[in-house]
Write an enzyme that holds these catalytic residues in place. Sequence first.
Site, PDB file in Angstrom:
ATOM      1  N   MET A 162     -21.092 -17.147 -11.086  1.00 24.29           N
ATOM      2  CA  MET A 162     -21.906 -17.260 -12.307  1.00 24.29           C
ATOM      3  C   MET A 162     -22.210 -18.739 -12.555  1.00 24.29           C
ATOM      4  SD  MET A 162     -20.799 -17.102 -16.196  1.00 24.29           S
ATOM      5  CE  MET A 162     -21.855 -16.895 -17.604  1.00 24.29           C
ATOM      6  N   CYS A 189     -17.599 -15.233 -11.674  1.00 23.65           N
ATOM      7  CA  CYS A 189     -16.862 -16.452 -12.009  1.00 23.65           C
ATOM      8  C   CYS A 189     -17.567 -17.689 -11.446  1.00 23.65           C
ATOM      9  CB  CYS A 189     -15.411 -16.315 -11.557  1.00 23.65           C
ATOM     10  SG  CYS A 189     -14.315 -17.375 -12.508  1.00 23.65           S
ATOM     11  N   LEU A 205       0.836  -1.192   0.000  1.00 26.79           N
ATOM     12  CA  LEU A 205       0.000   0.000   0.000  1.00 26.79           C
ATOM     13  C   LEU A 205       0.882   1.258   0.000  1.00 26.79           C
ATOM     14  CD1 LEU A 205      -3.020   0.190   0.125  1.00 26.79           C
ATOM     15  CD2 LEU A 205      -2.876   0.459   2.588  1.00 26.79           C
ATOM     16  N   GLU A 229     -13.829  -7.213 -10.705  1.00 26.30           N
ATOM     17  CA  GLU A 229     -13.211  -6.536  -9.551  1.00 26.30           C
ATOM     18  C   GLU A 229     -11.742  -6.205  -9.800  1.00 26.30           C
ATOM     19  OE1 GLU A 229     -13.929  -9.692  -9.766  1.00 26.30           O
ATOM     20  OE2 GLU A 229     -12.731 -10.989  -8.459  1.00 26.30           O
ATOM     21  N   HIS A 276     -13.631 -11.561 -13.979  1.00 27.39           N
ATOM     22  CA  HIS A 276     -13.446 -10.899 -12.674  1.00 27.39           C
ATOM     23  C   HIS A 276     -13.436  -9.378 -12.833  1.00 27.39           C
ATOM     24  CE1 HIS A 276     -12.619 -14.436 -10.188  1.00 27.39           C
ATOM     25  NE2 HIS A 276     -12.083 -14.950 -11.279  1.00 27.39           N
TER      26      HIS A 276
HETATM   27  N1  GLN Z   1     -13.471 -23.055 -10.104  1.00 27.66           N
HETATM   28  C1  GLN Z   1     -14.008 -22.394 -11.225  1.00 27.66           C
HETATM   29  C2  GLN Z   1     -13.201 -22.635 -12.485  1.00 27.66           C
HETATM   30  O1  GLN Z   1     -12.040 -22.966 -12.430  1.00 27.66           O
HETATM   31  C3  GLN Z   1     -14.171 -20.905 -10.985  1.00 27.66           C
HETATM   32  C4  GLN Z   1     -12.883 -20.175 -10.775  1.00 27.66           C
HETATM   33  C5  GLN Z   1     -13.059 -18.783 -10.239  1.00 27.66           C
HETATM   34  O2  GLN Z   1     -14.084 -18.464  -9.640  1.00 27.66           O
HETATM   35  N2  GLN Z   1     -12.043 -17.950 -10.394  1.00 27.66           N
HETATM   36  O3  GLN Z   1     -13.716 -22.485 -13.569  1.00 27.66           O
END
Ligand code: GLN
Length: 546
Positions: free
Chosen positions: A387, A384, A20, A520, A518
Amino acid sequence: MAAKYIFITGGVVSSLGKGLASAALGAILQARGYKVRLRKLDPYINVDPGTMSPYQHGECYVTDDGAETDLDLGHYERFTGVSSRQSDNVTTGRIYSEVLAKERRGDYLGGTVQVIPHITDAIKEFVQSDVTDEDFILCEVGGTVGDIESLPFLEAIRQVRNDLGRANTCYLHVTLLPYISVAGELKTKPTQHSVKELLSVGIQPDILLCRADTEIPKGEKRKIALFCNVKEECVIPALNVDTIYDVPNAYHKEGLDVEILRHFDMLEEGKEDDVDLSRWDNIVDRVRNPEGEVNIAVIGKYVELLDAYKSLNESLIHGGIANNVRVNINWIESGRFEDQDPADHLGDMDAILVPGGFGERGAEGKIAAVKYARENKVPYFGICFGMQMAVIEAARNLAGIADAGSSEFSDCKEPIVGLLTEWKKGNRVETRADNSDMGGTMRLGAYPCALVEGTKAHEIYGGSYVEERHRHRYEVNVAYKDRLEAAGMKFSGLSPDGVLPEIVEIPDHPWFVAVQYHPELKSRPFEPHPLFSSFVQAAMEKSRLV
Ligand code: GLN
């Protein structure tokens, strides 16, 4: 002008917030008009943190170019807006694998391969590689001075000063002044010892950044300066602040940037305060003075260690900044919902988020949380794994595919989510097999996504094409698209070739969006990610704040 190098080391204890501090220094130098790049040298033996459990290492941060890196790179990006690259993070493991590969090729022409000079040369080469027109390269050395693992890195940065001279290198050491309550004093001895430790490997720090809980009295500053052989003005207090986004301001007030510029002989007379930190003032003001608050539940598996969700935590705060509200995040262990009613825990929540995750443990609990959000019309954001669980839930409960599952858990009759064995990256085809190595073999980095017009995703992004960062091995199986769409789940974003589902949503719901990537990783305090802003807004609507 050639780039100047600032090396940041840490002493006394770990978790001092060196990452940081580096990020904040980068931000202040930017605010003075300079171009910066931040890098991290990690002394552990793993080639990258991709194979480490989040409990060991916190979040694994992924760059656009697909590097799996230390979470400090997330701080760097959030504070400077500069996208990190593969060339911004290296570990002992990677350095050794490169040196060993060269040795096998015969590149050392019969020489004995040694830590000095071969490993240290490889480190120095890395530190100075891929530099273009940056004014400053800030290079943080992971770990704490005195660790066996960091010795080659310290030796390498010591040599860099010999190579480039004092005028082009600066050593900044972050230390701790513990407060001893019975004595009522801040103690300087650990700092003295840690500087001694640095001196023993040939590095005299130029500036000390001293973490402390209370003001550092003048006398103590003088003492540190005297014993550690630095100028008194270069003993910079780094006191705790209520929001991390106040750190650039706090360090500037204590004179960190001025001393850095003085060190490099770059400070013009009278220009001490020639810095524009207004964007940070603005962010801090919004964080400190929200006009309301929302409660968001995050249902994850690693909730005891919040570093595992570092970027997610920050992105939700950014969503709050965008909407002028405080976001209270309720971290809930997903396993709970396997034997408890989600309503007991989620009844008071304004929104629910299921983040990324791996493996079967807790998966059914996440599916139960999705079901609760869908049926009760609570805003839902799936990321991810979140979903993948949302699609399995919809397959089971909307499309009537009772055996819907993921092949990540076991061979299942209806692999709604399956292992991806072949996909396109630009013009290249990437392939994987069941038995591929675990390290570096996921779908990683930025991939394009085409958004379907008329969907919520299209509206939120305000366009038809986005690039977002990925890190996963499994994918939603596009073969089920028609059945799921007929049942009420819209596929609103797909890879441009239409093969990989990237976003799904439920039109008949106030806010139900789940993404395979992702988001984020790309949110910044001064540029909150649109999905997070929109999600927080949906939470406000649920709590009737708007
Ligand atoms: N385990 C899942 C995959 O490999 C999701 C990975 C994650 O959420 N980054 O597809």
